[in-house]
Design a protein around this motif. Structure first.
Motif, PDB file in Angstrom:
ATOM      1  N   THR A   1       0.888  -1.061   0.112  1.00 17.02           N
ATOM      2  CA  THR A   1       0.091   0.065  -0.065  1.00 17.02           C
ATOM      3  C   THR A   1       0.829   1.341   0.228  1.00 17.02           C
ATOM      4  O   THR A   1       0.411   2.284  -0.352  1.00 17.02           O
ATOM      5  CB  THR A   1      -0.801   0.000   1.246  1.00 17.02           C
ATOM      6  N   ASP A   2       2.083   1.128   0.282  1.00 13.54           N
ATOM      7  CA  ASP A   2       3.183   2.432   0.606  1.00 13.54           C
ATOM      8  C   ASP A   2       3.414   2.942  -0.546  1.00 13.54           C
ATOM      9  O   ASP A   2       3.440   4.261  -0.960  1.00 13.54           O
ATOM     10  CB  ASP A   2       4.126   1.946   1.185  1.00 13.54           C
ATOM     11  N   ASP A   3       3.474   2.096  -1.896  1.00 18.40           N
ATOM     12  CA  ASP A   3       3.893   2.450  -3.188  1.00 18.40           C
ATOM     13  C   ASP A   3       2.826   1.897  -4.267  1.00 18.40           C
ATOM     14  O   ASP A   3       3.066   2.132  -5.589  1.00 18.40           O
ATOM     15  CB  ASP A   3       5.040   2.120  -3.622  1.00 18.40           C
ATOM     16  N   ASN A   4       1.612   1.466  -3.785  1.00 20.28           N
ATOM     17  CA  ASN A   4       0.436   0.732  -4.546  1.00 20.28           C
ATOM     18  C   ASN A   4       1.175   0.001  -5.885  1.00 20.28           C
ATOM     19  O   ASN A   4       0.665   0.232  -6.921  1.00 20.28           O
ATOM     20  CB  ASN A   4      -0.266   2.125  -5.280  1.00 20.28           C
ATOM     21  N   ARG A   5       2.074  -0.891  -5.355  1.00 18.15           N
ATOM     22  CA  ARG A   5       2.734  -1.777  -6.317  1.00 18.15           C
ATOM     23  C   ARG A   5       2.372  -3.246  -5.898  1.00 18.15           C
ATOM     24  O   ARG A   5       2.493  -3.496  -4.652  1.00 18.15           O
ATOM     25  CB  ARG A   5       4.183  -1.711  -6.256  1.00 18.15           C
ATOM     26  N   ILE A   6       2.331  -3.897  -6.859  1.00 17.49           N
ATOM     27  CA  ILE A   6       2.261  -5.521  -6.673  1.00 17.49           C
ATOM     28  C   ILE A   6       3.589  -6.244  -7.106  1.00 17.49           C
ATOM     29  O   ILE A   6       4.358  -5.867  -7.812  1.00 17.49           O
ATOM     30  CB  ILE A   6       1.151  -6.184  -7.767  1.00 17.49           C
ATOM     31  N   HIS A   7       4.189  -6.987  -5.877  1.00 19.44           N
ATOM     32  CA  HIS A   7       5.305  -7.452  -6.056  1.00 19.44           C
ATOM     33  C   HIS A   7       5.476  -8.756  -6.331  1.00 19.44           C
ATOM     34  O   HIS A   7       4.417  -9.570  -5.540  1.00 19.44           O
ATOM     35  CB  HIS A   7       6.200  -7.101  -4.548  1.00 19.44           C
ATOM     36  N   TYR A   8       6.447  -9.595  -6.749  1.00 12.27           N
ATOM     37  CA  TYR A   8       6.417 -11.019  -6.713  1.00 12.27           C
ATOM     38  C   TYR A   8       7.876 -11.254  -6.464  1.00 12.27           C
ATOM     39  O   TYR A   8       8.862 -10.557  -6.991  1.00 12.27           O
ATOM     40  CB  TYR A   8       6.083 -11.559  -8.209  1.00 12.27           C
TER      41      TYR A   8
END
Length: 333
Positions: free
Chosen positions: A303-310
């Motif tokens: 939520t801090d950078d609105n990114r999805i990480h894998y």
């Protein structure tokens, strides 16, 4: 060719090779000496006619360890052979007509696209497809990619990435295999259960492994109830058995004992750093089942950078996922 450039000199050197007969070979070796600010440039031309099947030319533009996307996965450029298929800038794969290699002792250009930790090294004359930045830091008003020498690429230019085209369905042959039991070979097929294999494979890539001669094993957090439930159902369907064990305080192990399924799942890798998507499953039918379950297991939303990480330790899987997401128009960093 040998070139020498001294003070105030800018010297071009190079060679031209034309292959007009089958199974011909050529090698271009270029050496240069520069001193007191002089510059030497290599310019070469290699032409392979339609009659020159199997021709091999040696002119190197990329270091031998550079990764190349092919029809059978990611390989080092030094391993590419004629008739191999490689990904082109159009998003299609095309057959290699000839390979080339040359000794090179000179300037190397290193380009690292923004948002990545990796760079590519090229000889200065190697073409790169870019959109030149109009005025940094503003975004361009238009985007018309063109090929320019690597030496002309400037910081803040846009690097063009191919959007890979992929087949729609998995080939039936992928789901057919052989089972060795008591000195006998038994053939079996998962063709009728391709969708179940796709889904189980997504969980296997993220959370699975094989052990012993028979076991396919998955580890989940106790709160991942939907994943646990679906994995149990898939194992019951494909292996005919399933067991669940609450091993530690927050860990749930789901496993099945079936040598056929165990051998089959090893196509997706045995250890975390060897996990991969077999090339026949790089298609939209399989990926739409695989990718959501891979992200359920090893993906996070920040939520801090609105990114999805894998997260993965497998270099091959990382590159495959980049290509798969690019197919859907999703760039990655």
């Amino acid at each position: 060719t040998i070139a020498f450039a001294g003070d105030g000199q800018d010297i071009d050197t190079g060679a031209k090779v034309i292959h007009d007969a089958p199974d011909t070979k050529s090698t271009i070796e270029s050496k240069s000496i520069s001193q007191e600010g002089g510059r030497t440039n290599y310019r070469g031309l290699v032409r392979v006619t339609d009659r020159a099947d199997g021709a091999q030319v040696s002119v190197e533009c990329l270091p031998g360890q550079s990764p190349v996307y092919t029809g059978s996965g990611i390989r080092k450029i030094e391993e590419i052979q004629p008739d191999d298929e490689v990904l082109t800038h159009t998003g299609e794969t095309r057959k290699v007509r000839a390979t080339s290699e040359r000794r090179y002792d000179g300037e190397v250009v290193e380009i690292r696209p923004a948002g990545t930790s990796e760079s590519v090294k090229l000889t200065p004359e190697h073409p790169v497809r870019v959109v030149e930045r109009e005025k940094y830091p503003r975004k361009n008003s238009g985007f018309s990619p063109e090929w320019i020498p690597a030496s002309d690429v400037e910081e803040a230019d846009y690097i063009s990435m191919p959007r890979p085209n992929m087949p729609d369905e998995s080939p039936d042959e992928f789901f057919e295999a052989e089972h060795h039991y008591q000195n006998q070979i038994q053939k079996y097929s998962y063709t009728e259960k391709a969708a179940q294999v796709h889904r189980l494979a997504g969980y296997y890539i993220a959370e699975g492994c094989t052990s012993g001669r028979y076991r396919v094993h998955f580890s989940f957090h106790k709160d991942e109830e939907e994943m646990i439930s679906e994995t149990r159902n898939l194992l019951e369907d494909l292996a005919g058995n399933c067991s669940v064990r609450h091993d530690k305080e927050n860990c749930v192990e789901v496993f099945a004992d079936d040598k056929k399924l165990r051998d089959f799942m090893q196509r997706f890798g045995e250890a975390n750093d060897t996990k991969r998507i077999p090339e026949p499953l790089m298609n939209t039918e399989a990926l739409e089942d695989l990718i959501p379950r891979m992200f359920d297991g090893d993906g996070t939303y920040r939520t801090d950078d609105n990114r999805i990480h894998y997260t993965t330790t497998s270099k091959e899987l990382s590159e495959q996922l980049k290509m798969a997401l690019l197919h859907y128009g999703i760039p990655t960093t």
